[in-house]
Design an enzyme around this catalytic site. Structure first.
Site, mmCIF file in Angstrom:
data_model
loop_
_atom_site.group_PDB
_atom_site.id
_atom_site.type_symbol
_atom_site.label_atom_id
_atom_site.label_comp_id
_atom_site.label_asym_id
_atom_site.label_seq_id
_atom_site.Cartn_x
_atom_site.Cartn_y
_atom_site.Cartn_z
ATOM 1 N N SER A 1 0.819 -1.202 0.000
ATOM 2 C CA SER A 1 0.000 0.000 0.000
ATOM 3 C C SER A 1 0.859 1.261 0.000
ATOM 4 O O SER A 1 1.644 1.496 -0.908
ATOM 5 C CB SER A 1 -0.936 -0.066 1.218
ATOM 6 O OG SER A 1 -1.863 0.971 1.240
ATOM 7 N N ASP B 1 11.427 5.662 -9.000
ATOM 8 C CA ASP B 1 11.158 6.197 -10.335
ATOM 9 C C ASP B 1 11.893 7.509 -10.584
ATOM 10 O O ASP B 1 12.312 7.802 -11.709
ATOM 11 C CB ASP B 1 9.661 6.416 -10.528
ATOM 12 C CG ASP B 1 8.907 5.120 -10.813
ATOM 13 O OD1 ASP B 1 9.537 4.044 -10.756
ATOM 14 O OD2 ASP B 1 7.699 5.195 -11.086
ATOM 15 N N LYS C 1 -0.217 -4.268 -3.229
ATOM 16 C CA LYS C 1 -1.557 -3.807 -2.854
ATOM 17 C C LYS C 1 -1.684 -2.370 -3.367
ATOM 18 O O LYS C 1 -1.335 -1.425 -2.679
ATOM 19 C CB LYS C 1 -1.740 -3.884 -1.338
ATOM 20 C CG LYS C 1 -3.197 -3.861 -0.879
ATOM 21 C CD LYS C 1 -3.768 -2.458 -0.911
ATOM 22 C CE LYS C 1 -5.194 -2.429 -0.381
ATOM 23 N NZ LYS C 1 -5.805 -1.078 -0.506
#
Length: 548
Positions: free
Chosen positions: A296, A307, A321
């Site tokens: 999560s 990234d 998740k």
């Protein structure tokens, strides 16, 4: 001919319009009739069950069952109906204070599973472990339960007991626990300290309303102590509040950088969350630690920093998740918690791992793959798709966050597995004997120092106490698990004598993931060099390896 073409064509188009329009109109009427018929059918069934079923049920009860059945058929454990009382429980959990056992749970493969055991809580003291699967709660079968059902049963008045029966990886027979509820206060950052010269360590275990404030305070303190690098440990972090995941990422990213995108069914409801403040810790090298129980909001942070090439990620692939739940208030004071979107990292990787049980790509937990600490070691078999970060390096999508460097903890030997199986059958007795021995030992040795070592005499004394407590393990099994026994004795004695912070630090030398992060951070002069070092490492995630 020209006249016929100019007149006939409009006539033909008109005919088509009339025919198709009439057909479409009929289709719409038919659709409405079908809806009314289905609604009438549903009411007829409710009426028959209410009046003729062998056992009585109220109309209110039947409609509630119908709603729960509808949501269950969606196959999404995160979409559930909640009463007002259950909603308040959810609110208390995310604000950081609630009564219970200290277990964070998630539905996995149809069973409620412990995904995090909070420190210094009744569950930890009784020997519950990450990965324990709930078979029964208070004598009721927990198969197919939602998270909300389990939470309602696990929580209750302080001082009252909860009866549990769990299945543990590597143990054939179910394990029974009786755990007494207590008031639970969850600190987002329970531990932060200088783990090595120039390297600070912060353990973020949950994303609640105070997470960003606590983490900022921890980092500021570490910087004041000389930290030029940070290990951000998100292992075992099951997530929590989306806003806090974005806010924590914001600490490390410049204003305007995307943190996470939510994509809904209606594109107008999709949203990109961005860093809104200047970067707080420019120049601070960061290594993020993750594992199969990082989920999560923890995945949002790891994915965003990866990234944007702001940090390196070490450990094992995260859980996956990546769905967003919205809470809608219903008539009568009840609530609907429903999945309304999915999360995507800044470069477009879906965090959600959408794999049906039994298909290739799920995170497998096999009893033959067990860590030296007795916890299961997840294996990631998902087919991966390459993406490019801001600098053009390769990262992988397909669900979850794949670390830049795969580092696994030591796995258990066959002798250790044999001991785990034997001791886990009497897990509560084992934990009780361990606690009693630790207290007795530290009180008998007031001269004890934090760097104490386990001696052969200590092992013999502890084995005798286990046997006296009814833990049926043989001397051969005990001796075969010496590194596990030593780790347990060090942790419990240090916790009793010096407190949890010292106990946690005693585990650091054997933590392979942490030690690799420290090595990389100390050798790299800046973040760019840190990223290059990870890319050149033997276990770096590579595009060729992803297509096995």
């Amino acid at each position: 001919m020209k006249f016929k073409r100019t007149v006939v064509a409009p006539l033909m188009m008109g005919a088509v319009a009339v025919v198709s329009g009439g057909w479409l109109l009929q289709q719409d009427v038919g659709s409405q009739q079908s809806v009314f018929q289905r609604a009438r059918l549903f009411d007829e069934v409710i009426n028959f069950v209410q009046n003729r079923y062998v056992e009585p049920h109220t109309q209110e009860d039947l409609y509630k069952k119908a709603v729960e059945g509808l949501l269950s058929e969606l196959g999404d454990p995160h979409t559930t109906f909640m009463t007002a009382e259950q909603y308040e429980d959810l609110h208390r959990q995310t604000t950081g204070e609630y009564g219970g056992l200290g277990i964070q749970i998630s539905s996995r493969d149809g069973w409620v599973t412990a995904v995090s055991i909070l420190p210094d809580t009744p569950a930890e003291k009784q020997g519950m472990r990450v990965g324990d699967r709930f078979l029964e709660i208070n004598g009721k079968s927990a198969e197919g339960w939602s998270d909300d059902q389990a939470v309602k049963e696990l929580r209750g008045p302080k001082g009252t007991p909860v009866q549990l029966k769990v299945q543990r990886v590597g143990v054939e027979q179910p394990i029974a626990f009786t755990i007494t509820r207590a008031e639970i206060h969850v600190r987002s950052v329970p531990y932060s300290y200088m783990v090595a010269p120039g390297v600070g360590y912060a353990n973020l275990i949950v994303f609640s309303q105070t997470s960003t404030v606590e983490l900022r305070a921890a980092i500021d303190s570490l910087r004041a102590q000389g930290a030029r690098s940070l290990v951000l440990d998100l292992r075992g972090n099951p997530g929590g509040l989306l806003d806090e995941g974005v806010s924590v990422s914001d600490l490390f990213l410049p204003r305007g950088d995307a943190v996470v995108e939510t994509r809904a069914r209606n594109p107008r409801e999709s949203e990109t969350y961005r860093a809104t403040t200047p970067e707080s810790y420019d120049g601070l090298k960061v290594a993020v630690l993750v594992d199969a129980y990082s989920a999560s909001a923890a995945e949002i942070v790891a994915g965003a920093l990866q990234d944007h090439d702001r940090a390196v990620v070490l450990g094992t692939t995260t859980y996956g998740k990546g769905s967003v739940q919205s809470v809608f208030q219903l008539s009568g004071g009840d609530f609907l918690k429903m999945t309304t979107a999915k999360w995507y990292t800044p470069v477009g990787r879906s965090i959600q791992k959408d794999v049906k049980p039994g298909e290739e790509g799920e995170v497998e937990q096999d009893s033959s793959v067990m860590g030296a600490d007795g916890n299961p070691v997840a294996q990631d078999t998902t087919k991966r798709v390459p993406y490019r970060t801001d600098s053009g390096r390769t990262v992988f999508g397909g669900g979850g966050i794949v670390p830049d460097l795969i580092v696994r903890q030591d796995t258990a030997t066959e002798a250790e597995k044999a001991f785990f199986r034997a001791a886990s059958r009497q897990a509560a007795k084992f934990q009780s004997a361990l606690f009693a021995y630790a207290v007795a030992y530290e009180r008998a040795h007031p001269e004890l120092r934090p760097d104490f070592a386990v001696t052969p005499q200590m092992r013999r004394e502890f084995f005798d106490r286990l046997r006296a407590n009814g833990v049926e393990v043989t001397l051969e099994q005990f001796q075969g698990a010496q590194r596990f026994i030593d780790a347990q004795l060090i942790d419990e004695i240090a916790r009793s004598k010096f407190g949890p912070p010292v106990a946690v630090r005693r585990d650091d030398p054997t933590d392979r993931v942490l030690q690799e992060a420290i090595r990389l951070l100390q050798q790299a002069p800046d973040t760019q060099a840190l990223i290059r070092a990870v890319q050149q490492a033997p276990n770096a995630a590579r595009e060729t390896a992803s297509r096995r």
